[in-house]
Design a protein around this motif. Structure first.
Motif, short mmCIF file in Angstrom:
data_model
loop_
_atom_site.label_atom_id
_atom_site.label_comp_id
_atom_site.label_asym_id
_atom_site.label_seq_id
_atom_site.Cartn_x
_atom_site.Cartn_y
_atom_site.Cartn_z
N TYR A 1 0.83 -1.20 0.00
CA TYR A 1 0.00 0.00 0.00
C TYR A 1 0.87 1.26 0.00
O TYR A 1 0.62 2.20 -0.77
N GLU A 2 1.89 1.28 0.85
CA GLU A 2 2.71 2.48 0.97
C GLU A 2 3.72 2.62 -0.16
O GLU A 2 4.18 3.72 -0.45
N THR A 3 4.06 1.49 -0.83
CA THR A 3 5.02 1.53 -1.93
C THR A 3 4.34 1.72 -3.28
O THR A 3 4.81 2.50 -4.12
N CYS A 4 3.23 1.01 -3.49
CA CYS A 4 2.58 0.99 -4.81
C CYS A 4 1.19 1.60 -4.80
O CYS A 4 0.58 1.74 -5.88
N GLY A 5 0.65 1.91 -3.63
CA GLY A 5 -0.69 2.49 -3.55
C GLY A 5 -1.80 1.50 -3.84
O GLY A 5 -2.90 1.91 -4.24
N CYS B 1 12.10 -3.38 7.78
CA CYS B 1 12.78 -3.00 6.54
C CYS B 1 12.12 -1.77 5.93
O CYS B 1 12.82 -0.82 5.52
N ASP B 2 10.79 -1.75 5.87
CA ASP B 2 10.08 -0.59 5.34
C ASP B 2 10.36 0.65 6.17
O ASP B 2 10.56 1.75 5.64
N ALA B 3 10.36 0.48 7.50
CA ALA B 3 10.63 1.61 8.38
C ALA B 3 11.99 2.23 8.08
O ALA B 3 12.19 3.44 8.22
N ALA B 4 12.94 1.37 7.65
CA ALA B 4 14.30 1.82 7.39
C ALA B 4 14.53 2.22 5.94
O ALA B 4 15.67 2.39 5.51
N GLY B 5 13.45 2.37 5.16
CA GLY B 5 13.58 2.83 3.78
C GLY B 5 13.84 1.75 2.77
O GLY B 5 14.25 2.04 1.63
N ALA B 6 13.61 0.47 3.13
CA ALA B 6 13.80 -0.65 2.21
C ALA B 6 12.50 -1.45 2.14
O ALA B 6 12.40 -2.52 2.75
N PRO B 7 11.49 -0.95 1.41
CA PRO B 7 10.19 -1.62 1.41
C PRO B 7 10.27 -3.06 0.93
O PRO B 7 10.92 -3.37 -0.07
N LEU B 8 9.57 -3.95 1.64
CA LEU B 8 9.55 -5.35 1.27
C LEU B 8 8.97 -5.57 -0.13
O LEU B 8 9.38 -6.48 -0.85
N ALA B 9 8.00 -4.75 -0.50
CA ALA B 9 7.34 -4.94 -1.80
C ALA B 9 8.24 -4.58 -2.97
O ALA B 9 8.07 -5.10 -4.07
N ARG B 10 9.21 -3.71 -2.76
CA ARG B 10 9.97 -3.17 -3.90
C ARG B 10 10.77 -4.22 -4.66
O ARG B 10 10.70 -4.26 -5.90
N PRO B 11 11.56 -5.09 -3.99
CA PRO B 11 12.32 -6.07 -4.79
C PRO B 11 11.41 -7.01 -5.58
O PRO B 11 11.75 -7.41 -6.70
N LEU B 12 10.26 -7.34 -5.04
CA LEU B 12 9.33 -8.22 -5.73
C LEU B 12 8.80 -7.54 -6.99
O LEU B 12 8.73 -8.15 -8.06
#
Length: 404
Positions: free
Chosen positions: A23-27, A305-316
């Motif tokens: 939600y926070e990475t891709c809406g 990871c998301d809290a630290a600027g590395a969203p879990l959704a992004r690599p996927l």
């Protein structure tokens, strides 16, 4: 970017964290499919339980449910993400049947068995030059063998998936037995439960919660492992049923153990891993990391990871949708917590680490796991009640211990 529909396999707080990341990475909002949805998904705007069936873990039900769900959402790019060990195993077995309906990253069955099995994981760690605790495999009901290590010892199930499905009074993720009588009490309780697997009697690595470590990794389609993030636990869960799970994790870019991360990268590449992996570890008195296990999924605390600027959704998304290289994480200091902050403040064993975490929190770099900014009033009310209930549960537990 095509219209994305994340389909998350599971019904617990891990699913909420993954849905929040999408939600926070891709809406986009997610669907959850599981045997049973837990309160962690209650009243959420970010994730909807599309199907829950006690028989969902059966092979034929698993594939039929997911294929039927895919047919209900034509025109969308459906991403399938297992968020529990058993669902990763199911997806690995039925990858060919589901590949036309979904995109997903999943290790092959032989890799799952090689690294999820505690004994084979220990052998893989030894081959990579990593230490694991000394372990004795024991089948409840028999005579306890002589142990090659002293008390106290760790007692935990060998089959995590079967353990997750059983229910009995006093059940915990792991136990700490101080002597033979305490060990026998744990084993007797297990024998009376529906759990039929082996138990692991394991060397205890002494030290406070702040000697623990957690690592999340993503392994891309090309076999590379470009994405690893290490967290520093501040505290484990204090409730009996939560023992063994993290209550708060801090990430500091300057304190990533690069030697450890490089070794874990090599271990995953040697196994032919794909998708997410989660490692739990503890540093011994000499500062050597001791690996406990690999979970074939994102860890329950992975939203750190998301809290630290590395969203879990992004690599996927980068790997499966954009079909490009996965961007290595660029970390920023942050603190994640699922327990109320007052509990973290009271019980964190390191005043120095707590001070650093409190500074991050005051600077707006803290993330409470189960409440995203996009949630509505019902979820916020649920969250406040959940936090109050957590604190009351700890108070009652402390009073019982004082009386006992």
């Amino acid at each position: 970017m095509p219209q994305i529909l994340p389909v998350l396999l599971g019904g617990d707080a891990n699913v909420y964290g993954m849905a929040r990341s999408f939600y926070e990475t891709c809406g986009v909002r997610s669907l959850a499919v599981c045997r049973r949805a837990l309160p962690a998904l209650a009243c959420s705007r970010l994730v909807r339980v599309a199907a829950q069936d006690p028989a969902f873990a059966q092979d034929t039900v698993f594939t039929a449910t997911l294929l039927g769900l895919a047919a209900q959402h034509p025109g969308k790019t459906r991403l399938l993400v297992p968020c529990a060990d058993g669902y990763t195993r199911l997806l690995a077995r039925h990858a060919d049947a589901l590949r036309g309906a979904y995109r997903f990253a999943c290790p092959p069955p032989e890799a799952v068995e090689a690294l999820s099995d505690k004994q084979r994981f220990a052998a893989a760690c030894r081959a990579a030059g990593l230490r694991t605790p000394q372990t004795v495999v024991f089948c409840p009901g028999g005579a306890v063998p002589d142990l090659p290590f002293g008390w106290p010892i760790i007692v935990k199930p060998a089959d995590s998936d079967a353990w997750a499905r059983c229910r009995f009074h006093g059940k915990r993720k792991v136990y700490l037995a101080g002597d033979a009588a305490a060990l026998r009490a744990v084993l007797d309780a297990v024998c009376r439960s529906s759990y039929c697997g082996a138990m692991l009697l394991q060397e205890y690595i002494p030290g406070p919660d702040t000697r623990l470590g957690v690592v999340n990794a993503y392994c891309a389609r090309d076999g590379s492992v470009p994405w690893l993030v290490q967290g520093q636990p501040l505290l484990q869960e204090r409730t009996p049923e939560g023992t063994g799970n993290y209550a708060a994790v801090m990430v500091e870019p300057a304190r990533q153990d690069t030697a450890l991360l490089d070794t874990l990268r090599g271990l995953l590449q040697a196994a032919g891993w794909r998708g997410y992996a989660n490692f739990d570890l503890k540093y011994d008195r000499s500062g050597t990391p001791v690996l406990f296990e690999l979970n074939p999924r994102p860890g329950r605390a992975s939203f750190y990871c998301d809290a630290a600027g590395a969203p879990l959704a992004r690599p996927l998304v980068e790997d499966l949708l954009c079909c490009g290289p996965v961007t290595p994480p660029k970390l920023r200091p942050a603190v994640w917590h699922t327990a109320p902050w007052c509990v973290v403040r009271r019980h964190c064993p390191s005043r120095l680490l707590l001070h650093r975490a409190a500074l991050l929190r005051r600077r707006g770099r803290a993330s409470a796991h189960l409440l995203a900014a996009g949630e509505g009033a019902p979820r916020r009310i649920w969250f406040v009640m959940r936090q109050c209930g957590y604190a009351r549960k700890l108070q009652g537990q402390r009073q019982r211990l004082e009386k006992g």
